[in-house]
Design a protein around this motif. Structure first.
Motif, short mmCIF file in Angstrom:
data_model
loop_
_atom_site.label_atom_id
_atom_site.label_comp_id
_atom_site.label_asym_id
_atom_site.label_seq_id
_atom_site.Cartn_x
_atom_site.Cartn_y
_atom_site.Cartn_z
N THR A 190 0.37 -18.22 5.66
CA THR A 190 1.50 -19.15 5.56
C THR A 190 2.56 -18.50 4.70
OG1 THR A 190 0.61 -20.21 3.57
CG2 THR A 190 -0.05 -21.14 5.70
N THR A 191 3.75 -19.05 4.73
CA THR A 191 4.82 -18.51 3.87
C THR A 191 4.45 -18.66 2.40
OG1 THR A 191 6.00 -20.63 3.99
CG2 THR A 191 6.61 -18.94 5.59
N GLU A 192 3.75 -19.73 2.04
CA GLU A 192 3.33 -19.93 0.66
C GLU A 192 2.38 -18.83 0.21
OE1 GLU A 192 0.93 -23.18 -2.16
OE2 GLU A 192 0.70 -23.22 0.03
N VAL A 193 1.41 -18.48 1.04
CA VAL A 193 0.44 -17.46 0.67
C VAL A 193 1.10 -16.09 0.58
CG1 VAL A 193 -1.64 -16.24 1.43
CG2 VAL A 193 -1.56 -18.74 1.50
N ILE A 194 1.99 -15.78 1.50
CA ILE A 194 2.70 -14.50 1.42
C ILE A 194 3.49 -14.42 0.12
CG2 ILE A 194 4.58 -13.14 2.42
CD1 ILE A 194 3.58 -13.99 5.18
N GLU A 195 4.11 -15.51 -0.28
CA GLU A 195 4.86 -15.54 -1.53
C GLU A 195 3.92 -15.35 -2.72
OE1 GLU A 195 7.97 -15.45 -4.03
OE2 GLU A 195 8.09 -15.47 -1.83
N LYS A 215 10.02 -9.49 3.86
CA LYS A 215 10.84 -9.94 2.73
C LYS A 215 10.37 -9.29 1.42
CE LYS A 215 12.34 -14.42 4.54
NZ LYS A 215 13.79 -14.21 4.32
N HIS A 216 9.11 -8.82 1.42
CA HIS A 216 8.54 -8.23 0.21
C HIS A 216 8.34 -6.72 0.30
CE1 HIS A 216 7.61 -12.08 -1.74
NE2 HIS A 216 7.34 -12.52 -0.52
N CYS A 217 8.16 -6.19 1.53
CA CYS A 217 7.72 -4.80 1.63
C CYS A 217 7.93 -4.27 3.05
CB CYS A 217 6.25 -4.69 1.26
SG CYS A 217 5.14 -5.63 2.36
N ASN A 218 7.73 -2.96 3.20
CA ASN A 218 7.63 -2.38 4.53
C ASN A 218 6.34 -2.87 5.19
OD1 ASN A 218 9.95 -0.96 4.01
ND2 ASN A 218 8.96 1.05 3.91
N VAL A 219 6.41 -3.07 6.50
CA VAL A 219 5.25 -3.52 7.27
C VAL A 219 4.90 -2.43 8.28
CG1 VAL A 219 4.29 -5.31 8.76
CG2 VAL A 219 6.00 -5.92 7.02
N TYR A 220 3.66 -1.98 8.23
CA TYR A 220 3.19 -0.92 9.12
C TYR A 220 2.16 -1.48 10.10
CZ TYR A 220 5.32 2.03 5.55
OH TYR A 220 6.20 2.59 4.67
N SER A 221 2.01 -0.82 11.23
CA SER A 221 1.03 -1.26 12.21
C SER A 221 0.43 -0.05 12.91
CB SER A 221 1.67 -2.17 13.25
OG SER A 221 0.75 -2.50 14.28
N THR A 222 -0.88 -0.11 13.16
CA THR A 222 -1.52 0.96 13.94
C THR A 222 -0.97 1.02 15.36
OG1 THR A 222 -3.34 -0.55 14.51
CG2 THR A 222 -3.66 0.87 12.58
N SER A 223 -0.41 -0.08 15.84
CA SER A 223 0.16 -0.07 17.18
C SER A 223 1.36 0.86 17.27
CB SER A 223 0.58 -1.49 17.59
OG SER A 223 1.62 -1.99 16.75
#
Length: 334
Positions: free
Chosen positions: A270-275, A303-311
């Motif tokens: 959820t947005t709360e948990v990500i925060e 909003k907090h960091c770079n997001v990486y994916s194995t895809s």
């Protein structure tokens, strides 16, 4: 949390196994390598996993600690390969046994004698061969260890931080009654990097859909914490257990590198948990459909960091040594 480990060297490798999880953690304590495997992908992925193991002796791959976070086939499957591979030795196999837990649960009295324990154990059956059970094979080829919250394993700064026992017990009961192997996703559209949601669109997706799968609710959460570098390996954990983990380890989890739960599904964060997590980097193990990863999840993580994916990048490694070939982010920090 006091850290007694020095002369640190480590690698955390998230292997490209599509919509599955397979993570190898190698840690050098100044004298030798220690290796842990957290999930092993689907049946057939074990051979990929073993080649990332740094600890080798007498032409054998030595896995000191293996963790099966929960019984979905895309997490347990590769362990059937590794446990029976003559080139692999697994010293300790960590698995929360639902059959043992149900044997002590008062709700067993609502069922025939032994019935609840039997169906609880069966959730760890081989995905296509019901005569094989992961608990039995771990007993035969390794040593089963019941994961204990908050204690580092021998040789490595690696511990289980969730879920709490009561939450797991209730999820386990639900899992025993309703478990079924997941169906593979077919004919899904590819993830579209240029389709960027608004905050309102993303929030409506993430905060209205909750995780209902009891197997995912039961998923172990692990923290690898070498010398103040924290990696949260979240399996398929749900937002409730992740929130508990942050509350239980407030000095260690916020600002961590996050292995995003459940291939970036909209059901698990959820947005709360990500925060609360405030990750410094996020990595998703997924094949890159519109479902995995979900673009709303990627949006709020970014909003907090770079997001990486194995895809996008294939197998990804975080390491203590300087990075010479950095991966390209699925989405850069906003």
């Amino acid at each position: 949390m006091n850290n007694k480990y020095y002369d640190m060297q480590y690698e955390v490798t998230i292997i490209d196994v599509k919509d599955a999880d397979a993570i190898v953690v190698n840690y050098h304590d100044g004298n030798r390598w220690w290796t842990a495997v957290v999930d092993a992908g689907n049946v057939g992925d074990g051979n990929k996993v073993k080649h990332y193991v740094e600890h080798k002796e007498n032409n054998k791959y030595i896995i000191a600690h293996a963790f099966c976070t929960h019984p979905d086939k895309d997490h347990k499957g590769g362990f059937f390969d590794l446990l029976t591979d003559s080139q692999v030795i697994i010293s300790n196999f960590y698995i929360r046994r639902p059959d043992t837990l149900m044997r002590k649960d008062i709700r067993r009295l609502w069922h025939e004698t032994g019935e609840l324990e039997a169906i609880a154990k069966a959730v760890y059956n081989h995905p296509t061969d019901a005569t094989r059970n992961l608990i039995d094979e771990a007993n035969r080829y390794s040593r089963i260890v019941e994961p204990a919250l908050g204690f580092d394993v021998v040789g490595m700064p690696l511990m289980v931080v969730g879920p709490r026992q009561k939450f797991f017990q209730d999820a386990c009961y639900q899992m025993a009654l309703s478990f079924s192997e997941l169906e593979d996703e077919t004919n899904a559209n590819n993830y579209a990097e240029d389709e960027l949601p608004t905050d309102e669109e993303a929030k409506s997706v993430m905060d209205e859909v909750k995780e209902e799968s009891p197997t995912n609710k039961s998923s172990l959460i692990l923290l690898f914490h070498p010398n103040d570098h924290n990696f949260l390996l979240a399996g398929d954990a749900c937002s409730a257990t992740l929130k508990d983990a942050v509350e239980d380890y407030p000095q260690n989890i916020p600002g961590c590198v996050l292995k995003v739960p459940h291939h970036g599904s909209k059901h698990n964060l959820t947005t709360e948990v990500i925060e609360m997590l405030k990750p410094s980097s996020a990595v998703i193990s997924a094949k890159g459909s519109k479902k995995h990863p979900n673009r709303a999840v990627v949006h709020f993580l970014s909003k907090h960091c770079n997001v990486y994916s194995t895809s996008k990048s294939g197998t990804l490694t975080y390491q203590s040594a300087p990075v010479t070939h950095p991966a390209i982010a699925l989405r850069n920090k906003q």
